[in-house]
Design a protein around this motif. Structure first.
Motif, PDB file in Angstrom:
ATOM      1  N   GLU A  92      12.499  -9.913  -2.015  1.00 38.59           N
ATOM      2  CA  GLU A  92      11.625 -11.074  -1.877  1.00 38.59           C
ATOM      3  C   GLU A  92      11.521 -11.865  -3.177  1.00 38.59           C
ATOM      4  N   ASP A  93      12.144 -11.349  -4.215  1.00 39.65           N
ATOM      5  CA  ASP A  93      12.111 -11.979  -5.541  1.00 39.65           C
ATOM      6  C   ASP A  93      10.688 -12.384  -5.938  1.00 39.65           C
ATOM      7  N   VAL A  94       9.786 -11.439  -5.827  1.00 37.61           N
ATOM      8  CA  VAL A  94       8.395 -11.739  -6.171  1.00 37.61           C
ATOM      9  C   VAL A  94       8.196 -11.722  -7.681  1.00 37.61           C
ATOM     10  N   ASP A  95       7.115 -12.328  -8.108  1.00 31.20           N
ATOM     11  CA  ASP A  95       6.764 -12.342  -9.519  1.00 31.20           C
ATOM     12  C   ASP A  95       5.811 -11.199  -9.848  1.00 31.20           C
ATOM     13  N   PHE A  96       5.023 -10.815  -8.844  1.00 31.61           N
ATOM     14  CA  PHE A  96       4.037  -9.746  -9.033  1.00 31.61           C
ATOM     15  C   PHE A  96       4.086  -8.774  -7.858  1.00 31.61           C
ATOM     16  N   VAL A  97       3.777  -7.526  -8.170  1.00 30.34           N
ATOM     17  CA  VAL A  97       3.517  -6.550  -7.115  1.00 30.34           C
ATOM     18  C   VAL A  97       2.102  -6.032  -7.319  1.00 30.34           C
ATOM     19  N   GLY A  98       1.272  -6.174  -6.293  1.00 31.95           N
ATOM     20  CA  GLY A  98      -0.076  -5.619  -6.351  1.00 31.95           C
ATOM     21  C   GLY A  98      -0.141  -4.382  -5.482  1.00 31.95           C
ATOM     22  N   LEU A  99      -0.465  -3.249  -6.099  1.00 33.97           N
ATOM     23  CA  LEU A  99      -0.511  -1.989  -5.355  1.00 33.97           C
ATOM     24  C   LEU A  99      -1.956  -1.631  -5.054  1.00 33.97           C
ATOM     25  N   SER A 100      -2.208  -1.251  -3.832  1.00 27.42           N
ATOM     26  CA  SER A 100      -3.564  -0.894  -3.454  1.00 27.42           C
ATOM     27  C   SER A 100      -3.571   0.545  -2.948  1.00 27.42           C
ATOM     28  N   LEU A 101      -4.508   1.310  -3.462  1.00 29.98           N
ATOM     29  CA  LEU A 101      -4.491   2.735  -3.133  1.00 29.98           C
ATOM     30  C   LEU A 101      -5.892   3.333  -3.185  1.00 29.98           C
ATOM     31  N   LEU A 102      -6.213   4.068  -2.149  1.00 29.40           N
ATOM     32  CA  LEU A 102      -7.519   4.742  -2.143  1.00 29.40           C
ATOM     33  C   LEU A 102      -7.383   6.250  -2.176  1.00 29.40           C
ATOM     34  N   SER A 103      -6.162   6.725  -2.010  1.00 30.46           N
ATOM     35  CA  SER A 103      -5.994   8.153  -1.755  1.00 30.46           C
ATOM     36  C   SER A 103      -5.995   9.028  -2.996  1.00 30.46           C
ATOM     37  N   GLY A 104      -5.952   8.402  -4.177  1.00 31.85           N
ATOM     38  CA  GLY A 104      -6.037   9.206  -5.380  1.00 31.85           C
ATOM     39  C   GLY A 104      -4.711   9.591  -6.006  1.00 31.85           C
ATOM     40  N   ALA A 105      -3.609   9.168  -5.389  1.00 35.51           N
ATOM     41  CA  ALA A 105      -2.304   9.532  -5.939  1.00 35.51           C
ATOM     42  C   ALA A 105      -1.753   8.461  -6.870  1.00 35.51           C
ATOM     43  N   LYS A 114       0.826  -1.203   0.000  1.00 39.07           N
ATOM     44  CA  LYS A 114       0.000   0.000   0.000  1.00 39.07           C
ATOM     45  C   LYS A 114       0.864   1.257   0.000  1.00 39.07           C
ATOM     46  N   PRO A 115       1.010   1.877  -1.153  1.00 41.46           N
ATOM     47  CA  PRO A 115       1.728   3.146  -1.173  1.00 41.46           C
ATOM     48  C   PRO A 115       0.782   4.266  -0.736  1.00 41.46           C
ATOM     49  N   GLY A 116       1.329   5.423  -0.549  1.00 44.94           N
ATOM     50  CA  GLY A 116       0.462   6.564  -0.271  1.00 44.94           C
ATOM     51  C   GLY A 116       0.084   6.687   1.186  1.00 44.94           C
ATOM     52  N   LEU A 117      -0.749   7.657   1.457  1.00 42.82           N
ATOM     53  CA  LEU A 117      -0.956   8.052   2.843  1.00 42.82           C
ATOM     54  C   LEU A 117      -2.206   7.478   3.491  1.00 42.82           C
ATOM     55  N   ASP A 118      -3.107   6.914   2.694  1.00 40.36           N
ATOM     56  CA  ASP A 118      -4.336   6.455   3.341  1.00 40.36           C
ATOM     57  C   ASP A 118      -4.078   5.213   4.178  1.00 40.36           C
ATOM     58  N   GLY A 119      -4.781   5.127   5.277  1.00 42.51           N
ATOM     59  CA  GLY A 119      -4.500   4.069   6.241  1.00 42.51           C
ATOM     60  C   GLY A 119      -5.496   2.932   6.214  1.00 42.51           C
ATOM     61  N   HIS A 120      -6.257   2.847   5.134  1.00 41.85           N
ATOM     62  CA  HIS A 120      -7.271   1.787   5.090  1.00 41.85           C
ATOM     63  C   HIS A 120      -6.725   0.588   4.340  1.00 41.85           C
ATOM     64  N   ASP A 121      -6.434  -0.450   5.056  1.00 46.29           N
ATOM     65  CA  ASP A 121      -5.854  -1.588   4.351  1.00 46.29           C
ATOM     66  C   ASP A 121      -6.784  -2.797   4.338  1.00 46.29           C
ATOM     67  N   ARG A 122      -8.073  -2.540   4.545  1.00 47.61           N
ATOM     68  CA  ARG A 122      -8.980  -3.678   4.549  1.00 47.61           C
ATOM     69  C   ARG A 122      -9.012  -4.370   3.194  1.00 47.61           C
ATOM     70  N   GLY A 123      -9.049  -3.550   2.154  1.00 51.14           N
ATOM     71  CA  GLY A 123      -9.065  -4.108   0.802  1.00 51.14           C
ATOM     72  C   GLY A 123      -7.804  -4.890   0.497  1.00 51.14           C
ATOM     73  N   ALA A 124      -6.665  -4.300   0.847  1.00 56.21           N
ATOM     74  CA  ALA A 124      -5.379  -4.951   0.576  1.00 56.21           C
ATOM     75  C   ALA A 124      -5.282  -6.275   1.328  1.00 56.21           C
ATOM     76  N   LYS A 125      -5.717  -6.259   2.578  1.00 57.58           N
ATOM     77  CA  LYS A 125      -5.653  -7.487   3.381  1.00 57.58           C
ATOM     78  C   LYS A 125      -6.594  -8.555   2.826  1.00 57.58           C
ATOM     79  N   TYR A 126      -7.741  -8.091   2.351  1.00 54.82           N
ATOM     80  CA  TYR A 126      -8.702  -9.036   1.787  1.00 54.82           C
ATOM     81  C   TYR A 126      -8.105  -9.728   0.567  1.00 54.82           C
ATOM     82  N   VAL A 127      -7.502  -8.935  -0.292  1.00 54.58           N
ATOM     83  CA  VAL A 127      -6.884  -9.497  -1.501  1.00 54.58           C
ATOM     84  C   VAL A 127      -5.738 -10.435  -1.114  1.00 54.58           C
ATOM     85  N   ALA A 128      -4.940 -10.012  -0.138  1.00 55.34           N
ATOM     86  CA  ALA A 128      -3.816 -10.844   0.298  1.00 55.34           C
ATOM     87  C   ALA A 128      -4.305 -12.212   0.762  1.00 55.34           C
TER      88      ALA A 128
END
Ligand code: GTP
Ligand code: MG
Lengths: 134, 318
Positions: free
Chosen positions: A54-67, A11-25
């Motif tokens: 972490e040598d990941v294959d994908f990065v999923g970015l979650s953002l609500l703040s509009g940036a 989760k980049p950016g300043l918003d502190g809502h990570d419910r969506g990100a955690k759900y996807v995770a």
């Protein structure tokens, strides 16, 4: 050998809502992937560095703040600078339709808006499996 | 591969990360790579940190990393979380608590899923340590899955074990009963801001009195509040002192030798198993044995004994 896919959810950016990100995770975990979750308010630099360590294959970015127009491309750019452009970046969050062409052009492989089903994300990941199986 | 080896020795982050994946995925390159790295191993100090789920291992690690960085030590962390036995997936969340070190070039954090391995670590953890060791990290710390009593295999990978206990989890009784006390070198009573910490410390010290031989220095028991950054300097000081003792007394050497012994033993057994599976249709043969026992009332041990010889002969002829 069926390689285990590794996905960083960040989760980049300043918003502190990570419910969506955690759900996807959690949903991606249930789909059999290894998911690294790093919490809220991550700088693009930290996300890129984490993805590489972490040598990941994908990065999923979650953002609500509009940036997203600024932060999502920045992550892609940093990965490129670090010779890690093979890592596929996708995004999710409240993103207007009109921004999507720009984000795609900037190298965000897919955008998932809040209505998207998990099945669609999994389909996207599986479709890209051949690309990341190095 | 020479290239990859060189990059790892140079400390290149991407190459180290890639090498870890090679090891983790048991890719064909794994064995030659590890052999190339082997001559450069043996310099790092290896700690294991273990304890019940939620004891505060990751939070402590975050503080320990910060303290070690002040002394310019390069630190690598291997944080293991469990793989779901049902889906094969995992959420690797330890890193979250250490993420403020993400941009420190002297810190490398790698999350690992256990991938079905029991013992509180992953099957590949042992080899990942080698990659970090060769890459020149001074201190490598393994955070195990939150464990009970039986999953403490980290003991056989690390030079020294930090055992984290917390008040209110019934650790008092657990400690007395289960023999988990045997595995710790440094005992950390975390969450000392909570009720019962002093009592737990007293009890741990009491149990330890029976463990320690008179010649050895007592195992340090340190109270911490990781979230408040309290007691961390004491942990570091105690750990360094104890490590010195392990070194001077020859125990470190002994532990490392034992580790190698165990490792070679495991590798040889794995290889033998592979040979059997590759060159001999075990599944089919076992099926036949089951049939003989169930339907023809043969005696299991006598039957297997009879067949074992022919099995070995068949493998030999390959
Ligand atoms: N009150 C108090 N809470 C703490 C302390 N240290 C850690 N915690 C909290 O305990 C919880 C678990 O901490 P972690 O560091 O994730 O514990 P862990 O042992 O790594 O957990 P697992 O990896 O899931 O087994 C978090 O909410 C921490 O904030 C402490 O000293 N005092
Ligand atoms: Mg943890």
């Amino acid at each position: 050998m069926n390689k285990k896919l590794r996905i960083l959810i960040a989760k980049p950016g300043l918003d502190g809502h990570d419910r969506g990100a955690k759900y996807v995770a959690r949903a991606l975990k249930d789909a059999g992937y290894e998911v690294i979750y790093t919490g809220i308010r991550q700088s693009p630099e930290a996300i890129a560095q984490t993805a590489i360590q972490e040598d990941v294959d994908f990065v999923g970015l979650s953002l609500l703040s509009g940036a997203h127009n600024e932060l999502f491309p920045r992550v892609v750019q940093l990965l490129r600078e670090k010779q890690a452009s093979d890592i596929i970046v996708f995004g999710g969050g409240v993103i207007p339709e009109s921004d999507m062409p720009f984000l795609k052009e900037q190298g965000i492989a897919a955008i998932f808006t809040p209505g998207t089903s998990i099945a669609a994300i999994i389909e996207f990941i599986e479709a890209n499996r051949p690309r990341v199986s190095h | 591969m020479k290239d990859l080896t060189q990059q790892i020795l140079n400390g290149d982050i991407r190459s180290i990360a890639r090498a870890i994946s090679i090891v983790e995925n048991n890719a064909p390159l794994k064995e030659p790579l590890l052999d190339e790295l082997y001559p450069f191993c043996g310099k790092a100090m290896i700690w294991g940190i273990t304890g019940a789920p939620g004891a505060g291992k990751s939070t402590l690690l975050d503080r320990i990393i910060a303290a070690e960085r002040e002394q310019q030590r390069r630190v690598a962390v291997i944080a293991v979380d469990p793989t779901s036995p049902f889906t094969g997936g995992a959420i690797l969340g330890d890193r979250l608590r250490m993420q403020r070190h993400a941009l420190d070039s002297g810190v490398f954090i790698r999350s690992m899923a256990s991938r079905g391995y029991l013992g509180g670590i992953a099957g590949a953890t042992r080899d990942v340590i080698k990659v970090f060791d060769a890459a020149g990290y001074d201190l490598i710390i393994i955070e195990t899955i939150g464990v009970g009593q039986s999953e403490v295999e980290v003991v056989s990978l690390a030079d020294m074990i930090l055992l984290v206990l917390v008040p209110g989890l019934g650790d008092e009784i657990q400690a007395l009963k289960a023999g988990i006390m045997e595995i710790g070198d440094i005992f950390i009573i975390n969450k000392k801001d909570r009720e019962g910490a002093v009592k737990l410390k007293t009890e741990v010290e009491y149990v330890l009195r029976f463990k320690n031989e008179s010649s050895a220095p007592p195992n340090p028991v340190i109270m911490t509040a990781a979230t408040l950054n309290e007691g961390i300097a004491e942990v570091i000081a105690a750990a360094e002192q104890y490590f010195q003792y392990l070194t001077d007394s020859g125990q470190l050497e002994q532990r490392r030798r034992q580790r190698l012994r165990q490792e070679f033993y495991d590798i040889v057994l794995t290889k033998i198993q592979q040979v059997v599976e590759n060159h001999y249709n075990l599944t089919q043969k076992v099926e036949r044995l089951v049939e003989l026992v169930v339907e023809h009332h043969e005696k299991p041990y006598a039957l297997i004994e009879k067949h074992l010889n022919s099995i070995l002969k068949e493998i030999e002829q390959r």
